[in-house]
Design an enzyme around this catalytic site. Structure first.
Site, PDB file in Angstrom:
ATOM      1  N   ASN A   9      46.654  48.118  34.368  1.00 58.61           N
ATOM      2  CA  ASN A   9      45.501  48.765  34.048  1.00 58.61           C
ATOM      3  C   ASN A   9      45.250  50.017  34.931  1.00 58.61           C
ATOM      4  OD1 ASN A   9      42.700  49.732  33.666  1.00 58.61           O
ATOM      5  ND2 ASN A   9      42.058  47.874  32.921  1.00 58.61           N
ATOM      6  N   ASP A  68      41.058  40.416  39.387  1.00 56.36           N
ATOM      7  CA  ASP A  68      40.697  39.830  38.077  1.00 56.36           C
ATOM      8  C   ASP A  68      39.277  40.189  37.947  1.00 56.36           C
ATOM      9  OD1 ASP A  68      41.851  38.757  35.583  1.00 56.36           O
ATOM     10  OD2 ASP A  68      40.706  37.217  35.888  1.00 56.36           O
ATOM     11  N   TYR A 149      34.357  47.944  29.060  1.00 52.45           N
ATOM     12  CA  TYR A 149      33.079  47.764  28.657  1.00 52.45           C
ATOM     13  C   TYR A 149      31.864  48.743  29.057  1.00 52.45           C
ATOM     14  CZ  TYR A 149      34.459  43.110  26.782  1.00 52.45           C
ATOM     15  OH  TYR A 149      35.180  42.026  26.206  1.00 52.45           O
ATOM     16  N   HIS A 175      31.402  47.055  41.136  1.00 49.74           N
ATOM     17  CA  HIS A 175      32.092  45.518  41.344  1.00 49.74           C
ATOM     18  C   HIS A 175      33.394  45.744  42.086  1.00 49.74           C
ATOM     19  CE1 HIS A 175      34.240  45.488  37.455  1.00 49.74           C
ATOM     20  NE2 HIS A 175      33.345  46.411  37.138  1.00 49.74           N
ATOM     21  N   ARG A 176      34.386  46.435  41.444  1.00 52.47           N
ATOM     22  CA  ARG A 176      35.722  46.471  41.983  1.00 52.47           C
ATOM     23  C   ARG A 176      35.852  47.158  43.319  1.00 52.47           C
ATOM     24  NH1 ARG A 176      37.260  48.088  38.088  1.00 52.47           N
ATOM     25  NH2 ARG A 176      38.082  46.271  37.155  1.00 52.47           N
TER      26      ARG A 176
HETATM   27  P1  ITT Z   1      45.354  43.792  34.846  1.00 53.04           P
HETATM   28  O1  ITT Z   1      45.192  42.209  34.505  1.00 53.04           O
HETATM   29  O2  ITT Z   1      46.828  44.279  34.550  1.00 53.04           O
HETATM   30  O3  ITT Z   1      44.966  44.229  36.282  1.00 53.04           O
HETATM   31  P2  ITT Z   1      43.386  43.911  32.836  1.00 53.04           P
HETATM   32  O4  ITT Z   1      42.788  45.142  32.003  1.00 53.04           O
HETATM   33  O5  ITT Z   1      44.049  42.873  31.969  1.00 53.04           O
HETATM   34  O6  ITT Z   1      44.279  44.358  33.801  1.00 53.04           O
HETATM   35  P3  ITT Z   1      41.687  41.796  33.812  1.00 53.04           P
HETATM   36  O7  ITT Z   1      42.401  40.764  33.554  1.00 53.04           O
HETATM   37  O8  ITT Z   1      40.845  41.877  35.011  1.00 53.04           O
HETATM   38  O9  ITT Z   1      42.188  43.336  33.640  1.00 53.04           O
HETATM   39  O10 ITT Z   1      40.356  42.047  32.643  1.00 53.04           O
HETATM   40  C1  ITT Z   1      39.367  42.480  32.932  1.00 53.04           C
HETATM   41  C2  ITT Z   1      38.620  43.187  31.869  1.00 53.04           C
HETATM   42  O11 ITT Z   1      37.370  43.486  31.976  1.00 53.04           O
HETATM   43  C3  ITT Z   1      39.297  44.808  31.418  1.00 53.04           C
HETATM   44  O12 ITT Z   1      40.305  44.734  30.451  1.00 53.04           O
HETATM   45  C4  ITT Z   1      37.993  45.235  30.863  1.00 53.04           C
HETATM   46  O13 ITT Z   1      37.982  44.921  29.611  1.00 53.04           O
HETATM   47  C5  ITT Z   1      36.829  44.768  31.625  1.00 53.04           C
HETATM   48  N1  ITT Z   1      36.586  45.369  32.913  1.00 53.04           N
HETATM   49  C6  ITT Z   1      36.955  45.067  33.957  1.00 53.04           C
HETATM   50  N2  ITT Z   1      36.261  45.778  34.869  1.00 53.04           N
HETATM   51  C7  ITT Z   1      35.753  46.651  34.174  1.00 53.04           C
HETATM   52  C8  ITT Z   1      34.878  47.939  34.527  1.00 53.04           C
HETATM   53  O14 ITT Z   1      34.969  48.294  35.728  1.00 53.04           O
HETATM   54  N3  ITT Z   1      34.352  48.486  33.244  1.00 53.04           N
HETATM   55  C9  ITT Z   1      34.622  48.111  32.240  1.00 53.04           C
HETATM   56  N4  ITT Z   1      35.435  47.171  31.913  1.00 53.04           N
HETATM   57  C10 ITT Z   1      35.856  46.573  32.719  1.00 53.04           C
END
Ligand code: ITT
Length: 192
Positions: A9, A68, A149, A175-176
């Site tokens: 991502n 995650d 989102y 959060h991150r």
């Molecule tokens: P990686 O696993 O490759 O890191 P991913 O997009 O699949 O990337 P996640 O498994 O952590 O990431 O999924 C979390 C999802 O939550 C992500 O795809 C977004 O849709 C949402 N998300 C996470 N952090 C967010 C943020 O800061 N703002 C908006 N949506 C977020």
């Protein structure tokens, strides 16, 4: 010190690089020429973060950082949670938000939180760090910045969605970034 960020991502990579301000060198999967999906098969953010970090650590032997993240909505009993990325059955952000807004139609209690778990794996061991931001879910999508989102998440005490405020303002409360700051402090204390 070089640390691989095990994510596909690009938005996450940008956010974390921005938050680090050069505390250490974050290397992307593209930089190490890794292509493909990283398995995420667990039922918790903790499991999946550690699974992603270990998967890449086993291949490269360099320190690895993975996160995650999930959106936990109170009136939905904590959903979409670990299924946040593919809540609608696809990874399409608009489809995911539409499903969420539909599931919450007419709901007065719109409180929710974003939670991130960071896993760090190096020859020093395996470590977890977490961060969260409380807020609520808007009734319509607003704004075009950020990712996922962001157009429906309004952090506590703010009038704007994450997608309306932009990365600079989002980075002060997300959060991150909060989890990344805990990790960076720990690393700067000589750990890892
Ligand atoms: P990686 O696993 O490759 O890191 P991913 O997009 O699949 O990337 P996640 O498994 O952590 O990431 O999924 C979390 C999802 O939550 C992500 O795809 C977004 O849709 C949402 N998300 C996470 N952090 C967010 C943020 O800061 N703002 C908006 N949506 C977020």
């Amino acid at each position: 010190m070089k640390i691989i960020f095990a994510t596909n991502n690009a938005h996450k990579l940008d956010e974390v690089k921005h938050a680090l301000q050069g505390a250490f060198e974050l290397v992307s999967l593209t930089d190490v020429e890794f292509e493909g999906d990283i398995p995420e098969t667990g039922n918790t953010l903790e499991h999946n973060a550690m699974q992603k970090a270990n998967y890449i650590y086993e291949r490269f032997g360099l320190p690895v950082f993975a996160d995650d993240s999930g959106l936990e909505v109170d009136c939905l009993g904590g959903l979409p949670g670990v299924d946040t990325a593919h809540y609608s059955g696809t990874r399409d952000a608009i489809a995911n938000m539409r499903k969420l807004l539909g599931a919450m139609e007419g709901e007065a209690n719109r409180s929710a939180k974003f939670r991130t778990v960071i896993a760090y794996v190096s020859n020093a061991g395996e470590y977890l760090f977490s961060g969260e931001v409380a807020g609520h879910i808007a009734t319509v999508m607003r704004g075009d910045q950020g990712f996922g989102y962001d157009p429906v998440f309004i952090p506590e005490g703010q009038p704007l969605t994450f997608a309306e405020m932009g990365m600079e303002a989002k980075s002060k409360m997300n959060h991150r970034v909060r989890a990344t700051e805990k990790f960076t402090r720990w690393l700067n204390e000589g750990n890892g």
